[in-house]
Write an enzyme that holds these catalytic residues in place. Structure first.
Site, PDB file in Angstrom:
ATOM      1  N   THR A 217       0.858  -1.194   0.000  1.00 53.62           N
ATOM      2  CA  THR A 217       0.000   0.000   0.000  1.00 53.62           C
ATOM      3  C   THR A 217       0.893   1.243   0.000  1.00 53.62           C
ATOM      4  O   THR A 217       2.006   1.203   0.520  1.00 53.62           O
ATOM      5  CB  THR A 217      -0.937   0.033   1.227  1.00 53.62           C
ATOM      6  OG1 THR A 217      -1.686  -1.168   1.256  1.00 53.62           O
ATOM      7  CG2 THR A 217      -1.868   1.218   1.247  1.00 53.62           C
TER       8      THR A 217
ATOM      9  N   ASP B  63      -8.691  -1.231   4.372  1.00 57.53           N
ATOM     10  CA  ASP B  63      -8.865   0.060   5.044  1.00 57.53           C
ATOM     11  C   ASP B  63      -8.602   1.257   4.137  1.00 57.53           C
ATOM     12  O   ASP B  63      -9.058   2.367   4.428  1.00 57.53           O
ATOM     13  CB  ASP B  63      -7.924   0.141   6.254  1.00 57.53           C
ATOM     14  CG  ASP B  63      -6.453   0.003   5.840  1.00 57.53           C
ATOM     15  OD1 ASP B  63      -6.164  -0.784   4.910  1.00 57.53           O
ATOM     16  OD2 ASP B  63      -5.608   0.667   6.446  1.00 57.53           O
TER      17      ASP B  63
ATOM     18  N   GLY C 109      -0.525  -1.898   5.909  1.00 55.69           N
ATOM     19  CA  GLY C 109      -0.531  -3.070   6.790  1.00 55.69           C
ATOM     20  C   GLY C 109      -1.860  -3.783   6.682  1.00 55.69           C
ATOM     21  O   GLY C 109      -2.575  -3.651   5.694  1.00 55.69           O
TER      22      GLY C 109
ATOM     23  N   GLY D   8      -5.307  -4.211   6.747  1.00 52.96           N
ATOM     24  CA  GLY D   8      -6.398  -3.257   6.744  1.00 52.96           C
ATOM     25  C   GLY D   8      -7.549  -3.617   7.657  1.00 52.96           C
ATOM     26  O   GLY D   8      -8.222  -2.729   8.209  1.00 52.96           O
TER      27      GLY D   8
HETATM   28  N1  GLY Z   1      -3.745  -1.761   4.058  1.00 52.27           N
HETATM   29  C1  GLY Z   1      -4.168  -2.219   2.812  1.00 52.27           C
HETATM   30  C2  GLY Z   1      -5.127  -3.320   2.856  1.00 52.27           C
HETATM   31  O1  GLY Z   1      -5.266  -3.986   3.879  1.00 52.27           O
HETATM   32  O2  GLY Z   1      -5.757  -3.566   1.864  1.00 52.27           O
END
Ligand code: GLY
Length: 325
Positions: free
Chosen positions: A175, A206, A227, A229
């Site tokens: 991400t 997230d 991380g 999400g």
């Molecule tokens: N932090 C990105 C995801 O979990 O999709």
């Protein structure tokens, strides 16, 4: 003027700062920085050539937030359009009364506004990594039966067991985050991701959820997450950190508290988390559940960005009932 980003934002931060110095807004800088990462074929957690879901489809999530107005735009599960952050921004700017569009609706909107669309979003190399991972969890039958590069999944193919096995905690990482303060003192934040490698189709992380993976408010500061999400969704992490700033907590302490909230989550699936954050005064910080993680920042007077270590706030990982390390 200041830009901070997750370390994989290095490819876009110089252009983003150049734009800020030429008078662009924080929103522009965030979009410019993230687009560079979305187009980078070597970055497998964001945009073009990210890791696909269990069906081999690339589903992108992104959001952008304007700290001046708290206006936000987001897309989730979008296929075929590499610049997810730009489509997210248009959800906000086209005066739709919506914040988040997902799936077919996001794709329809992207087509309608003339967003750049690419026929092929994955290289052969990434398809090979995906096939190898599927084979490793016993999905080889499909390849043998269909003797094709792409297994012929149908709407009825049971995926649950494969997803549980193929869900590789090591590939939850990734991400991209960008947060900027422009010459007018306005703050913007953005996040883009291809999500969790080999995820169940339709899984939304997230990154497109305002308050979970992304939050900006000129009055206090901003925070963005990379991380696992699911954890940031459950704890409302980006909003939490900004709320800690709002009640007068210092930035380092606000980050520690937001991370501690994640450490206190119950349940079977607890993985890694990283936050980048800044205060309205231009103080910046990064927080990570594993030692050695870094983020980058650049101020207007700096010739290039610098990479700095995040403060470690350990979150012991648990996976399917067992401590992983
Ligand atoms: N932090 C990105 C995801 O979990 O999709």
């Amino acid at each position: 003027m200041l830009i901070i980003a997750s370390h994989n934002g290095a490819i876009g931060i110089a252009d983003a700062m150049r734009a800020l110095k030429s008078g662009a807004s924080a929103m522009d800088a965030v979009e410019i920085g993230i687009r560079a990462v979305e187009a980078n074929p070597d970055e497998h957690s964001v945009g073009y050539n990210g890791y696909p879901n269990i069906l081999g489809e690339l589903e992108l999530d992104a959001s952008i937030m304007d700290g001046r107005t708290l206006n936000s735009g987001a897309v989730a599960l979008m296929r075929g359009f590499p610049y997810a952050v730009s489509v997210a921004r248009q959800v906000m700017e086209r005066k739709l009364p919506h914040v988040l569009l997902a799936g077919a609706g996001a794709e329809r909107f992207a087509r309608e506004i003339g967003a750049e669309q690419w026929d092929e979003m994955l290289t052969k190399e990434i398809r090979a990594v995906w096939r190898k991972r599927l084979a490793a969890v016993g999905a080889t039958d499909w390849f043998e039966r269909h003797s094709t590069e792409t297994p012929a999944f149908t709407a009825d193919t049971p995926l649950l067991d494969w997803v549980t096995l193929a869900t590789d905690p090591e590939r939850v990482k990734g991400t991209v985050n960008f947060i900027a303060i422009d010459g007018a003192g306005d703050i913007a934040s953005g996040v883009s991701t291809s999500g969790w490698a080999w995820k169940y189709p339709g899984r939304i992380g997230d990154s497109p959820i305002i308050g979970a993976g992304n939050y900006a408010d000129n009055r206090y500061g901003a925070c963005a997450c990379t991380g696992m999400g699911e954890m940031a969704i459950r704890a409302g992490t980006a909003r939490s950190l900004v709320l800690y700033l709002q009640i007068g907590v210092s930035l380092p302490e606000a980050g520690r508290r937001a991370m501690s909230d994640l450490r206190d989550l119950g349940g079977d699936f607890i993985g890694g988390m990283n936050l980048v954050a800044l205060s309205r005064d231009g103080e910046h910080a990064g927080f990570a559940s594993e030692a050695g993680r870094t983020y980058i920042f650049q101020r207007a007077e700096m010739a290039a960005h610098e990479e700095v270590e995040c403060e470690t706030v350990a979150i012991p990982a648990r996976w399917a009932g067992e401590a992983r390390r």
